[in-house]
Design an enzyme around this catalytic site. Structure first.
Site, PDB file in Angstrom:
ATOM      1  CD  GLN A  54      -8.192  12.567 -12.199  1.00 16.36           C
ATOM      2  OE1 GLN A  54      -8.202  11.354 -12.382  1.00 16.36           O
ATOM      3  NE2 GLN A  54      -9.287  13.244 -11.921  1.00 16.36           N
ATOM      4  CG  PHE A 107      -9.926   8.802  -5.369  1.00 16.44           C
ATOM      5  CD1 PHE A 107      -9.434   9.441  -4.243  1.00 16.44           C
ATOM      6  CD2 PHE A 107     -10.581   9.548  -6.328  1.00 16.44           C
ATOM      7  CE1 PHE A 107      -9.599  10.816  -4.086  1.00 16.44           C
ATOM      8  CE2 PHE A 107     -10.755  10.909  -6.183  1.00 16.44           C
ATOM      9  CZ  PHE A 107     -10.253  11.546  -5.052  1.00 16.44           C
ATOM     10  CG  LEU A 121      14.426  11.608 -10.261  1.00 16.40           C
ATOM     11  CD1 LEU A 121      15.883  11.890 -10.593  1.00 16.40           C
ATOM     12  CD2 LEU A 121      13.785  10.773 -11.359  1.00 16.40           C
ATOM     13  N   GLY A 122      11.989  10.386  -6.119  1.00 18.01           N
ATOM     14  CA  GLY A 122      11.941   9.736  -4.816  1.00 18.01           C
ATOM     15  C   GLY A 122      13.197   9.999  -4.010  1.00 18.01           C
ATOM     16  N   GLY A 126      16.083  12.351  -5.348  1.00 18.78           N
ATOM     17  CA  GLY A 126      15.970  13.794  -5.558  1.00 18.78           C
ATOM     18  C   GLY A 126      15.064  14.150  -6.715  1.00 18.78           C
ATOM     19  CB  SER A 153      -8.348 -10.271   1.822  1.00 19.01           C
ATOM     20  OG  SER A 153      -8.751  -9.584   2.984  1.00 19.01           O
ATOM     21  N   GLY A 177       5.071  14.329  -2.591  1.00 18.90           N
ATOM     22  CA  GLY A 177       5.077  15.024  -3.865  1.00 18.90           C
ATOM     23  C   GLY A 177       4.353  16.358  -3.798  1.00 18.90           C
ATOM     24  CG  ASP A 178       0.218  16.548  -3.126  1.00 13.46           C
ATOM     25  OD1 ASP A 178       0.304  16.651  -4.366  1.00 13.46           O
ATOM     26  OD2 ASP A 178      -0.583  15.791  -2.555  1.00 13.46           O
ATOM     27  CG  ASP A 195      -5.774  11.182   1.886  1.00 14.91           C
ATOM     28  OD1 ASP A 195      -6.564  11.095   0.929  1.00 14.91           O
ATOM     29  OD2 ASP A 195      -4.734  11.865   1.860  1.00 14.91           O
TER      30      ASP A 195
END
Length: 318
Positions: free
Chosen positions: A170, A116, A221-222, A225, A36, A253-254, A12
């Protein structure tokens, strides 16, 4: 017992924009965007959904098998994974391509623009699961190679291995039929609220119908929670774990998925496991990069108990 984590491995390049994207986009010119952004910082760090989930699981005293593909520039990444006690036998090494590379720019409102390059992620993992034990193992299919995302849910169902389906980035390239097939019969489908809306729109199914297709529908839900719904009528709201300062939402999230899996392999029901997910995500939020946070059992317990009460026994070895 084995945990199988399929998905992407990537580097990343994370950049920060000291402003708000919306101030530089003309809404009446969306058909001809040409913008930009001058960023004020850039870091290259290890990433990819499978790598991120596995990293946080290693911090939580688990040693998952990463099922993915990487390129000719992967040596330093592999050394770091090995240093955390993670096995490398599930990673396909392809010398003809580079490891996937993600460019992420975040503004002051935590909005993100991402580019990506898939690289080795275009290759299926080819892992043959030599020690698969359906009675004990668990798997997560996270965003990565499309062939793996289509094949592995079917493979796990046929073998009787409980699996979590996490379509994430995806979603736009998976068809409605592929999404429904992967969700059907899964232990859980986990997304954020925006991704869940995308699934509903793509498939023509309601949230209730999606929830009925899987044992558990987990929606992050960020800052609010998470929501955990079961196909037997369970509906539980999981509180967020507060942090002093959010430095980077990338990878939270991961980390949440890793904490949730840690709870499941420790014998917790999904709503209780999701509480561990909230705690794990809080550590990622406080650091720039997706594999830069540190978790200790003592600090994890402190954060858990500040929000949820006593930590269930048996989560950590000591």
């Amino acid at each position: 017992m084995s945990i199988y984590v399929s998905g992407s491995l990537a580097f990343d390049r994370i950049m920060t924009f000291p402003g708000n994207f919306q101030d530089h986009i003309l809404m009446d010119k969306l058909h001809m965007i040409n913008v930009s952004f001058m960023v004020d910082g850039m870091d290259e760090r290890r990433g990819g959904c499978a790598g991120n989930i596995a990293y946080s699981l290693a911090l939580l005293e688990e040693n998952p098998v990463i099922v993915a593909a990487a390129g000719r520039d992967f040596d330093s990444y592999a050394q770091t994974l090995a240093a955390h006690g993670l096995p490398l036998d599930g990673i396909r090494r392809a010398d003809e391509v580079f490891t996937a590379l993600c460019y992420i720019t975040t503004d002051l409102n935590s909005n993100q623009i991402t580019g990506f390059y898939p690289g080795a992620m275009t290759l299926p993992s080819l892992y043959d699961f030599p020690a698969l034990d359906p009675a004990k193992d668990i798997a997560i299919v996270s965003p990565g190679n499309l062939d793996d995302m289509r094949r592995l849910p079917r493979f796990y169902r046929e073998k009787g291995v409980p699996y979590i389906f996490d379509p994430g980035q995806q979603l736009p390239v998976l068809t409605a039929e592929e999404l429904l097939e992967a969700i059907e019969g899964s232990l859980a489908c986990i997304t954020n609220d925006y991704e869940l809306n995308m699934i509903c729109k793509a498939t023509g199914k309601s949230e209730d119908e999606i929830a009925a297709s899987t044992r558990w529908l987990v929606t992050t839900l960020g800052a609010e929670g998470a929501q955990v719904r079961g196909n037997r009528g369970e509906n539980v709201r999981i509180a967020p774990v507060p942090v002093e300062k959010v430095l980077d939402p990338t990878g939270a999230g991961d980390a949440h998925r890793a904490g949730l899996i840690k709870g499941l392999v420790s014998g917790l029901a999904m709503p209780e496991a999701a509480k561990l997910g909230s705690v794990s995500a809080s550590f990622a939020l406080e650091n720039l990069g997706t594999q830069e946070h540190v978790i200790t059992p003592a600090l994890f317990r402190q954060r858990y108990e500040a929000v949820f009460g006593p930590l269930p026994q048996g989560i950590f070895a000591a």
